[in-house]
Write a protein that holds these residues in place. Structure first.
Motif, PDB file in Angstrom:
ATOM      1  N   PHE A 175      10.239  53.608  10.716  1.00 31.21           N
ATOM      2  CA  PHE A 175      10.064  52.160  10.862  1.00 31.21           C
ATOM      3  C   PHE A 175      11.425  51.504  10.949  1.00 31.21           C
ATOM      4  N   HIS A 176      11.544  50.520  11.824  1.00 27.73           N
ATOM      5  CA  HIS A 176      12.695  49.619  11.758  1.00 27.73           C
ATOM      6  C   HIS A 176      12.273  48.233  12.209  1.00 27.73           C
ATOM      7  N   GLY A 177      12.874  47.264  11.566  1.00 26.85           N
ATOM      8  CA  GLY A 177      12.578  45.870  11.845  1.00 26.85           C
ATOM      9  C   GLY A 177      13.822  45.139  12.305  1.00 26.85           C
ATOM     10  N   ASP A 178      13.650  44.321  13.322  1.00 29.65           N
ATOM     11  CA  ASP A 178      14.745  43.517  13.849  1.00 29.65           C
ATOM     12  C   ASP A 178      14.417  42.047  13.662  1.00 29.65           C
ATOM     13  N   ILE A 179      15.403  41.298  13.202  1.00 32.55           N
ATOM     14  CA  ILE A 179      15.244  39.862  12.969  1.00 32.55           C
ATOM     15  C   ILE A 179      16.137  39.119  13.958  1.00 32.55           C
ATOM     16  N   TYR A 180      15.527  38.198  14.695  1.00 34.30           N
ATOM     17  CA  TYR A 180      16.260  37.383  15.657  1.00 34.30           C
ATOM     18  C   TYR A 180      16.105  35.921  15.253  1.00 34.30           C
ATOM     19  N   THR A 181      17.206  35.190  15.288  1.00 37.20           N
ATOM     20  CA  THR A 181      17.158  33.778  14.918  1.00 37.20           C
ATOM     21  C   THR A 181      17.736  32.931  16.046  1.00 37.20           C
ATOM     22  N   SER A 182      17.230  31.710  16.136  1.00 34.91           N
ATOM     23  CA  SER A 182      17.810  30.748  17.070  1.00 34.91           C
ATOM     24  C   SER A 182      17.878  29.408  16.349  1.00 34.91           C
ATOM     25  N   GLY A 183      18.810  28.611  16.743  1.00 34.54           N
ATOM     26  CA  GLY A 183      19.034  27.344  16.051  1.00 34.54           C
ATOM     27  C   GLY A 183      20.003  27.558  14.900  1.00 34.54           C
ATOM     28  N   ILE A 184      20.782  26.582  14.628  1.00 38.96           N
ATOM     29  CA  ILE A 184      21.862  26.702  13.643  1.00 38.96           C
ATOM     30  C   ILE A 184      21.355  27.022  12.231  1.00 38.96           C
ATOM     31  N   ILE A 185      20.287  26.371  11.805  1.00 37.01           N
ATOM     32  CA  ILE A 185      19.781  26.594  10.446  1.00 37.01           C
ATOM     33  C   ILE A 185      19.263  28.017  10.293  1.00 37.01           C
ATOM     34  N   MET A 186      18.500  28.492  11.274  1.00 38.05           N
ATOM     35  CA  MET A 186      17.970  29.855  11.190  1.00 38.05           C
ATOM     36  C   MET A 186      19.092  30.881  11.244  1.00 38.05           C
ATOM     37  N   LYS A 187      20.088  30.648  12.076  1.00 33.17           N
ATOM     38  CA  LYS A 187      21.215  31.580  12.154  1.00 33.17           C
ATOM     39  C   LYS A 187      21.963  31.645  10.819  1.00 33.17           C
ATOM     40  N   LEU A 188      22.118  30.491  10.165  1.00 36.68           N
ATOM     41  CA  LEU A 188      22.812  30.456   8.878  1.00 36.68           C
ATOM     42  C   LEU A 188      22.018  31.119   7.758  1.00 36.68           C
ATOM     43  N   THR A 189      20.695  31.139   7.882  1.00 33.17           N
ATOM     44  CA  THR A 189      19.862  31.694   6.814  1.00 33.17           C
ATOM     45  C   THR A 189      19.367  33.115   7.122  1.00 33.17           C
ATOM     46  N   LYS A 190      19.863  33.733   8.195  1.00 35.12           N
ATOM     47  CA  LYS A 190      19.386  35.072   8.575  1.00 35.12           C
ATOM     48  C   LYS A 190      19.561  36.086   7.447  1.00 35.12           C
ATOM     49  N   SER A 191      20.684  36.065   6.756  1.00 36.69           N
ATOM     50  CA  SER A 191      20.895  37.043   5.673  1.00 36.69           C
ATOM     51  C   SER A 191      19.889  36.841   4.544  1.00 36.69           C
ATOM     52  N   ILE A 192      19.514  35.597   4.278  1.00 39.04           N
ATOM     53  CA  ILE A 192      18.501  35.316   3.251  1.00 39.04           C
ATOM     54  C   ILE A 192      17.138  35.806   3.727  1.00 39.04           C
ATOM     55  N   ILE A 193      16.820  35.549   4.982  1.00 37.46           N
ATOM     56  CA  ILE A 193      15.547  35.996   5.558  1.00 37.46           C
ATOM     57  C   ILE A 193      15.469  37.520   5.492  1.00 37.46           C
TER      58      ILE A 193
END
Length: 157
Positions: A106-124
Motif C-alpha cells: 500500500f502507498h498513499g499520495d497526498i496532493y494539495t492545492s491552495g496556500i492553506i492546504m499546501k501549508l497544512t500538508k504535513s499536518i494532514i
C-alpha cells in the motif's frame, strides 16, 4: 516518495484477500474511523465506481467521495478522493507468495492545492498516518480470523 506506505503478508490466497480488501462495505471493519460507506454507482465494481465514505474525526463526521481510478481483479486497485484542495490517492497491490499467501503493498499520495492546504500538508499527512496507518494489519487480522482475538485482548486490558 509516497506520503504513507505499508506492506503486509496475509496467509490467504490472493483472490480472497483482494475480494475482501476491495469490497468497500468492509471499510468500516478495516479502518477504525470509517463509520459508514454507501455505493453511489450502479453495477459491478470497476474503474469509475464511486462511494460516499463517512469518517468520524475528532468527534465530528465528515464525508468524501471515493472513486476507483484503477481496478485489476486480484492484482491491484487505486482509489482517490478530492475535496477542498486536498486529493488523496491510495494504491493497493496484491502479489501471491510462494507459500500460497498474499503480499499486500500500500502507498498513499497526498496532493494539495491552495496556500492553506499546501501549508497544512504535513499536518494532514500525520492525521492520515494516524487514522489509516494500521489498516493493513487490521485487514490481516480480519482475513486470518484473528481480529476478534485482538479485540478481546484489548477489552481485557
Amino acid at each position: 516518495m509516497p506520503d504513507i506506505q505499508d506492506s503486509v503478508i496475509i496467509s490467504k490466497p490472493v483472490e480472497e484477500v483482494f475480494a475482501f480488501a476491495s469490497d468497500m462495505d468492509n471499510s468500516t471493519k478495516i479502518m477504525e474511523n470509517v463509520v459508514a460507506i454507501e455505493k453511489l454507482t450502479e453495477g459491478p465494481l470497476q474503474v469509475g465506481s464511486k462511494f460516499k465514505e463517512t469518517r468520524e474525526i475528532r468527534g465530528r463526521q465528515a464525508s468524501s467521495i471515493i472513486e476507483f481510478t484503477e481496478y485489476v481483479p486480484s492484482e491491484r486497485y487505486v482509489v482517490k478522493s478530492e475535496a477542498n484542495g486536498l486529493k488523496v490517492v491510495y494504491h493497493y497491490d496484491f502479489k501471491p507468495t510462494v507459500e500460497g499467501g498474499t503480499q499486500v503493498n500500500f502507498h498513499g499520495d497526498i496532493y494539495t492545492s491552495g496556500i492553506i492546504m499546501k501549508l497544512t500538508k504535513s499536518i494532514i499527512r500525520k492525521i492520515l498516518k494516524k487514522e489509516d496507518g494500521d489498516h493493513l494489519n487490521q485487514l490481516k487480522r480480519l482475513i486470518e480470523g484473528t481480529a476478534e482475538e485482538v479485540e478481546t485482548k484489548k477489552e481485557e486490558e
